[in-house]
Design an enzyme around this catalytic site. Structure first.
Site, mmCIF file in Angstrom:
data_model
loop_
_atom_site.group_PDB
_atom_site.id
_atom_site.type_symbol
_atom_site.label_atom_id
_atom_site.label_comp_id
_atom_site.label_asym_id
_atom_site.label_seq_id
_atom_site.Cartn_x
_atom_site.Cartn_y
_atom_site.Cartn_z
ATOM 1 N N GLU A 136 0.823 -1.225 0.000
ATOM 2 C CA GLU A 136 0.000 0.000 0.000
ATOM 3 C C GLU A 136 0.850 1.264 0.000
ATOM 4 O O GLU A 136 2.073 1.215 0.223
ATOM 5 C CB GLU A 136 -0.928 0.017 1.220
ATOM 6 C CG GLU A 136 -0.168 0.089 2.538
ATOM 7 C CD GLU A 136 -0.931 0.800 3.651
ATOM 8 O OE1 GLU A 136 -1.316 1.970 3.460
ATOM 9 O OE2 GLU A 136 -1.106 0.172 4.717
ATOM 10 N N LYS A 171 -2.719 -0.795 16.213
ATOM 11 C CA LYS A 171 -2.130 -0.037 17.318
ATOM 12 C C LYS A 171 -3.185 0.093 18.397
ATOM 13 O O LYS A 171 -4.388 0.157 18.101
ATOM 14 C CB LYS A 171 -1.744 1.354 16.815
ATOM 15 C CG LYS A 171 -0.542 1.290 15.892
ATOM 16 C CD LYS A 171 0.074 2.648 15.685
ATOM 17 C CE LYS A 171 1.350 2.516 14.899
ATOM 18 N NZ LYS A 171 1.315 3.142 13.580
#
Ligand code: PSU
Ligand code: MN
Length: 358
Positions: free
Chosen positions: A58, A201
């Protein structure tokens, strides 16, 4: 153009062949060729047609994560890691209003050097029409870093099934007020690509993210790396999150058998394989939690909403934790790309052997 169409057809035909009796499940899939809005590089088309292991990468990580030229160094490094492990990289992004699967060195350089420009957008599924459609209006050619969501869509159009990256978007903390759920999760529910990342995260709500992925029908598993029994779903900087992974994987070969079975059934949903950060770069959970709490407070005070929120929180975390988190981030993406390439190679091997047996 005709030749390019043939490459795509050849790929579909190969894929139908490998499916044998389940052909009818995929007969209705449309052929994808290049268009004014989409460019699949010759190298990627050929590699897909020849059934070589292709790995999608990406670009939001470069356009909205790392500054220039550190992002260029990372982009080149990740592409070489795919190559030295026997694969073909397909970096995906939008340059001059055209979605690209596989970019030349000059194109990649131009895209990542637009960081900070108003013509550069963060692109997920909802943004394609806007970013591609405006080409030609007022001479405006927009560029885009594609998120996991947008990268999966383009990878799938090009016939790529494996995609490696750093961190997955998720359900945000405080979702009960904001409804902020990353489009990565719904994309995984509707696009048949296997994504390798180091999890979410912990500024995100990991238990709710896993619940949502289950609702979306997404297969989620974590590489055990020699650990016995159940293992945690990783929290990007940390191998453990306190939340158990729904499934566990021994190695890339096992992951390949799962992708193969999933795709052979014609399922249109995706898979997420979590690869915990290499031990030597893992940052203690408590240390990251303190930094993340501070980053969340500062981001909230800045008053940002929507798509801008994730890049702002990521930048704040980087500001607070400095070099240690940047080194950790690089090391985990590299490890994911190597894993993704081995997975793509194992999948190709499995399918070629499968065809030979029939
Ligand atoms: N999380 C990270 N690093 C990233 C991203 C998320 O640790 O680079 C990027 C990815 O491109 C991901 C996107 O697909 O952010 C998710 O954005 P949002 O939360 O706005 O859906
Ligand atoms: Mn969001």
């Amino acid at each position: 153009m005709v030749r390019l169409a043939c490459a795509a057809m050849q790929w579909r035909a190969t894929r139908l062949g490998s499916l044998g009796k389940s052909q009818t499940l995929v007969q209705n899939r449309s052929l994808t060729t290049n268009s004014p809005f989409l460019n699949i590089s010759e190298e990627v088309q050929q590699a897909v047609a020849e059934r070589r292991p292709v790995v999608a990468l990406e670009s939001t990580i470069y356009t909205h994560g790392f500054p220039y030229p550190a992002n260029l160094a990372l982009a080149s490094r990740l592409e070489s890691l795919v190559r030295v492990n026997g694969g073909v990289p397909a970096t995906i992004g939008i340059l001059d209003g055209i979605a690209r699967v596989g970019m030349g060195a000059d194109e990649l350089m131009r895209l990542v050097s637009t960081v900070g420009s108003p013509n550069l957008r963060k692109v997920s599924r909802r943004d394609f029409g806007f970013v591609l459609g405006q080409r030609g209006i007022d001479g405006k050619a927009l560029h885009g870093g594609t998120t996991i969501s947008a990268t999966m869509i383009l990878a799938n159009l090009a016939g790529i099934r494996i995609f490696a990256t750093g961190g997955l978007g998720g359900v945000h903390r405080g979702v009960e007020e904001t409804m902020d759920v990353s489009a990565d999760l719904t994309e995984l529910g509707r696009t048949p690509v296997a994504v390798v990342s180091s999890g979410c995260k912990s500024f995100l709500d990991i238990p709710r993210t896993l619940e949502y992925l289950e609702t979306q029908g997404v297969a989620v598993a974590t590489f055990a790396d020699g650990r016995e029994g159940s293992v945690d779903f990783p929290a990007f900087y940390t191998r453990d999150s306190g939340v158990k992974s729904p499934m566990v994987l021994r190695d890339e070969e096992e992951a390949a058998t799962i992708v193969h079975a999933h795709m052979a059934l014609g399922l249109q949903s995706g898979l997420h394989f979590a690869n915990p950060i290499p031990e030597e770069h893992s940052i203690p959970f408590a240390q990251m939690e303190t930094a993340i709490a501070q980053a969340l407070n500062e981001a909230k005070a800045a008053g940002e909403k929507g798509a801008a929120i994730t890049p702002i929180i990521l930048a704040k975390i980087k500001e607070i934790t400095g070099d240690q988190s940047v080194a950790a981030n690089k090391s985990l993406v590299e490890a994911n790309v190597i894993r993704g390439t081995k997975l793509a190679a194992a999948l190709q091997k499995l399918e070629i052997e499968g065809v030979e047996k029939t």
